[in-house]
Design a protein around this motif. Structure first.
Motif, PDB file in Angstrom:
ATOM      1  N   SER A   1       0.835  -1.323  -0.061  1.00 40.35           N
ATOM      2  CA  SER A   1      -0.155  -0.044  -0.137  1.00 40.35           C
ATOM      3  C   SER A   1       0.923   1.212   0.118  1.00 40.35           C
ATOM      4  O   SER A   1       0.551   2.252  -0.485  1.00 40.35           O
ATOM      5  CB  SER A   1      -0.909  -0.026   1.048  1.00 40.35           C
ATOM      6  OG  SER A   1      -0.158   0.002   2.386  1.00 40.35           O
TER       7      SER A   1
ATOM      8  N   ASP B   1       4.077   9.300  10.542  1.00 36.39           N
ATOM      9  CA  ASP B   1       3.104   8.316  10.706  1.00 36.39           C
ATOM     10  C   ASP B   1       2.174   7.925  11.881  1.00 36.39           C
ATOM     11  O   ASP B   1       1.144   7.598  11.757  1.00 36.39           O
ATOM     12  CB  ASP B   1       3.684   7.253   9.984  1.00 36.39           C
ATOM     13  CG  ASP B   1       4.312   7.406   8.495  1.00 36.39           C
ATOM     14  OD1 ASP B   1       3.920   8.202   7.885  1.00 36.39           O
ATOM     15  OD2 ASP B   1       5.004   6.532   7.924  1.00 36.39           O
TER      16      ASP B   1
ATOM     17  N   ARG C   1      -6.110   9.286   1.816  1.00 33.82           N
ATOM     18  CA  ARG C   1      -6.367   8.113   2.313  1.00 33.82           C
ATOM     19  C   ARG C   1      -7.720   7.499   1.715  1.00 33.82           C
ATOM     20  O   ARG C   1      -7.725   6.221   1.376  1.00 33.82           O
ATOM     21  CB  ARG C   1      -6.437   7.971   3.874  1.00 33.82           C
ATOM     22  CG  ARG C   1      -5.206   8.870   4.506  1.00 33.82           C
ATOM     23  CD  ARG C   1      -4.955   8.495   5.848  1.00 33.82           C
ATOM     24  NE  ARG C   1      -4.350   6.959   5.928  1.00 33.82           N
ATOM     25  CZ  ARG C   1      -3.121   6.440   5.916  1.00 33.82           C
ATOM     26  NH1 ARG C   1      -2.264   7.490   5.375  1.00 33.82           N
ATOM     27  NH2 ARG C   1      -2.964   5.245   5.900  1.00 33.82           N
TER      28      ARG C   1
ATOM     29  N   SER D   1       4.853  11.117   3.562  1.00 33.73           N
ATOM     30  CA  SER D   1       4.260  11.016   4.850  1.00 33.73           C
ATOM     31  C   SER D   1       3.199  12.456   4.988  1.00 33.73           C
ATOM     32  O   SER D   1       2.331  12.238   5.657  1.00 33.73           O
ATOM     33  CB  SER D   1       5.358  10.758   5.980  1.00 33.73           C
ATOM     34  OG  SER D   1       5.814   9.627   5.875  1.00 33.73           O
TER      35      SER D   1
ATOM     36  N   TYR E   1       0.684   5.291  -1.894  1.00 36.14           N
ATOM     37  CA  TYR E   1       0.956   6.567  -1.306  1.00 36.14           C
ATOM     38  C   TYR E   1       2.105   7.257  -1.926  1.00 36.14           C
ATOM     39  O   TYR E   1       2.177   8.631  -2.267  1.00 36.14           O
ATOM     40  CB  TYR E   1       1.130   6.369   0.154  1.00 36.14           C
ATOM     41  CG  TYR E   1      -0.062   6.331   0.833  1.00 36.14           C
ATOM     42  CD1 TYR E   1      -1.035   7.319   1.505  1.00 36.14           C
ATOM     43  CD2 TYR E   1      -0.419   4.970   1.137  1.00 36.14           C
ATOM     44  CE1 TYR E   1      -2.008   7.097   1.779  1.00 36.14           C
ATOM     45  CE2 TYR E   1      -1.692   4.621   1.970  1.00 36.14           C
ATOM     46  CZ  TYR E   1      -2.504   5.934   2.149  1.00 36.14           C
ATOM     47  OH  TYR E   1      -3.652   5.583   2.734  1.00 36.14           O
ATOM     48  N   ARG E   2       3.357   6.376  -2.498  1.00 31.21           N
ATOM     49  CA  ARG E   2       4.491   6.916  -3.014  1.00 31.21           C
ATOM     50  C   ARG E   2       3.973   7.555  -4.404  1.00 31.21           C
ATOM     51  O   ARG E   2       4.373   8.424  -5.069  1.00 31.21           O
ATOM     52  CB  ARG E   2       5.423   6.080  -3.107  1.00 31.21           C
ATOM     53  CG  ARG E   2       6.212   5.713  -1.834  1.00 31.21           C
ATOM     54  CD  ARG E   2       7.183   4.564  -1.834  1.00 31.21           C
ATOM     55  NE  ARG E   2       7.720   4.302  -0.632  1.00 31.21           N
ATOM     56  CZ  ARG E   2       8.734   4.865  -0.075  1.00 31.21           C
ATOM     57  NH1 ARG E   2       9.537   5.789  -1.070  1.00 31.21           N
ATOM     58  NH2 ARG E   2       9.403   4.525   1.194  1.00 31.21           N
TER      59      ARG E   2
ATOM     60  N   ARG F   1       9.646   9.899   9.006  1.00 32.04           N
ATOM     61  CA  ARG F   1       8.423   9.396   8.533  1.00 32.04           C
ATOM     62  C   ARG F   1       7.685   8.455   9.515  1.00 32.04           C
ATOM     63  O   ARG F   1       6.529   8.650   9.884  1.00 32.04           O
ATOM     64  CB  ARG F   1       8.766   8.275   7.220  1.00 32.04           C
ATOM     65  CG  ARG F   1       9.092   9.013   6.006  1.00 32.04           C
ATOM     66  CD  ARG F   1       9.024   8.373   4.736  1.00 32.04           C
ATOM     67  NE  ARG F   1       9.485   7.120   4.482  1.00 32.04           N
ATOM     68  CZ  ARG F   1       9.624   5.892   4.442  1.00 32.04           C
ATOM     69  NH1 ARG F   1       8.085   5.686   4.579  1.00 32.04           N
ATOM     70  NH2 ARG F   1      10.289   5.058   4.337  1.00 32.04           N
TER      71      ARG F   1
ATOM     72  N   ARG G   1      -0.032  11.344  13.249  1.00 35.89           N
ATOM     73  CA  ARG G   1      -1.124  11.870  12.513  1.00 35.89           C
ATOM     74  C   ARG G   1      -2.552  11.446  13.184  1.00 35.89           C
ATOM     75  O   ARG G   1      -2.520  10.423  13.808  1.00 35.89           O
ATOM     76  CB  ARG G   1      -1.026  11.374  10.855  1.00 35.89           C
ATOM     77  CG  ARG G   1      -1.361  10.040  10.614  1.00 35.89           C
ATOM     78  CD  ARG G   1      -1.084   9.640   9.205  1.00 35.89           C
ATOM     79  NE  ARG G   1      -1.490   8.333   9.159  1.00 35.89           N
ATOM     80  CZ  ARG G   1      -0.541   7.493   8.402  1.00 35.89           C
ATOM     81  NH1 ARG G   1       0.394   7.856   7.587  1.00 35.89           N
ATOM     82  NH2 ARG G   1      -0.753   6.059   8.339  1.00 35.89           N
TER      83      ARG G   1
ATOM     84  N   ARG H   1       0.460   0.614   6.996  1.00 34.11           N
ATOM     85  CA  ARG H   1       0.609   1.120   8.291  1.00 34.11           C
ATOM     86  C   ARG H   1      -0.696   1.067   8.881  1.00 34.11           C
ATOM     87  O   ARG H   1      -0.791   0.873  10.298  1.00 34.11           O
ATOM     88  CB  ARG H   1       0.717   2.656   8.217  1.00 34.11           C
ATOM     89  CG  ARG H   1       2.153   3.020   7.460  1.00 34.11           C
ATOM     90  CD  ARG H   1       3.412   2.716   8.365  1.00 34.11           C
ATOM     91  NE  ARG H   1       4.711   2.852   7.755  1.00 34.11           N
ATOM     92  CZ  ARG H   1       5.131   2.547   6.745  1.00 34.11           C
ATOM     93  NH1 ARG H   1       4.552   1.683   5.801  1.00 34.11           N
ATOM     94  NH2 ARG H   1       6.365   2.916   6.196  1.00 34.11           N
ATOM     95  N   ASP H   2      -1.683   0.960   8.156  1.00 36.48           N
ATOM     96  CA  ASP H   2      -3.249   0.847   8.751  1.00 36.48           C
ATOM     97  C   ASP H   2      -4.068  -0.227   8.050  1.00 36.48           C
ATOM     98  O   ASP H   2      -5.268  -0.121   8.172  1.00 36.48           O
ATOM     99  CB  ASP H   2      -4.082   2.383   8.497  1.00 36.48           C
ATOM    100  CG  ASP H   2      -3.996   2.254   6.964  1.00 36.48           C
ATOM    101  OD1 ASP H   2      -3.453   1.804   6.333  1.00 36.48           O
ATOM    102  OD2 ASP H   2      -4.962   3.261   6.815  1.00 36.48           O
TER     103      ASP H   2
END
Ligand code: C5P
Length: 218
Positions: free
Chosen positions: A34, A175, A111, A102, A38-39, A171, A178, A132-133
């Motif tokens: 994932s 991360d 998101r 980030s 984002y990148r 980062r 937030r 991350r989530d």
């Protein structure tokens, strides 16, 4: 969620990508980073000169983006991402991407845009997805959740040995702090500290916890 999902979360350079690829290869499931999504978006903001300090212009920009996925013939290799028809893959490790990602990942509009595409992938694939989530927000109902961690020294060394110039600790700070979907150990996740383990040991540890029909022998 029609397909099954193994969620693998953790901080930067905790071994998530290599472990997720190994687990996907052992099962013949589809590997998804994932972070690449984002990148790819972060690279798009650099390409189109969209300021990450201006949420309004970023929201307007992302609403008209076309993110297309190209599946590799080998599902365990994952997907390539085209942003407005342009291959984002060669740019995902750019230093400007590392410093921007980030910041843009903290924005709910970004998101939402990415989560819809990650969830759509599970409609017709069994997935090993790292991020991350993934276990906390994207697929909170999956019974297979892992959280990988390693000491900051080992993580910095691993990233440096890949030749990447990366702002790992900055980062991680962004991360974890937030407001939306911060990095956290998802409820029910199995935590694996990879500091003193080899890659194969971590993959085997994860596979032992899965109890999947693909893994039963005889
Ligand atoms: O996994 P990777 O290091 O490529 O992720 C890059 C960045 O993308 C992370 O530092 C984080 O800001 C963001 N990310 C996220 N949620 C995810 C995956 C990545 O916020 N599920």
């Amino acid at each position: 969620m029609a397909g099954r999902v193994i969620a693998i979360d953790g901080p930067a350079a905790s071994g998530k990508s290599s472990v997720s690829r190994g687990v996907a290869a052992a099962l013949g499931w589809f590997f998804v980073s994932s972070g690449h999504f984002y990148r790819a978006i972060a690279w798009g903001t650099v390409r189109d000169q969209i300021s990450s300090n201006s949420p309004d212009s970023l929201i307007a920009w992302i609403a008209t983006r076309k993110l297309t996925l190209l599946e590799d013939e080998d599902p365990t290799k994952g997907v390539s991402l085209l942003l407005d028809g342009e291959n984002a893959s060669p740019h995902l490790s750019d230093s400007q991407v590392a410093t921007t990602v980030s910041v843009i990942a903290a924005m709910p509009a970004v998101r939402d845009f990415i989560n819809a595409r990650l969830r759509a992938l599970s409609e017709n694939h069994d997935l090993v997805m790292e991020g991350r989530d993934i276990g906390s927000v994207v697929f909170p109902l999956t019974p297979w959740k892992f959280y990988l961690d390693a000491s900051p020294e080992v993580r910095a060394r691993r990233r440096a040995s890949e030749g990447a110039i990366d702002t790992v600790s900055e980062r991680d700070r962004l991360d974890s702090t937030r407001a939306t979907a911060p990095l956290t150990v998802p409820p029910g996740a199995i935590v694996i500290d990879t500091t003193h383990l080899t890659l194969d040991q971590v993959i085997q540890t994860a596979l032992e916890h899965l109890h999947l029909p693909e893994l039963t022998t005889g």
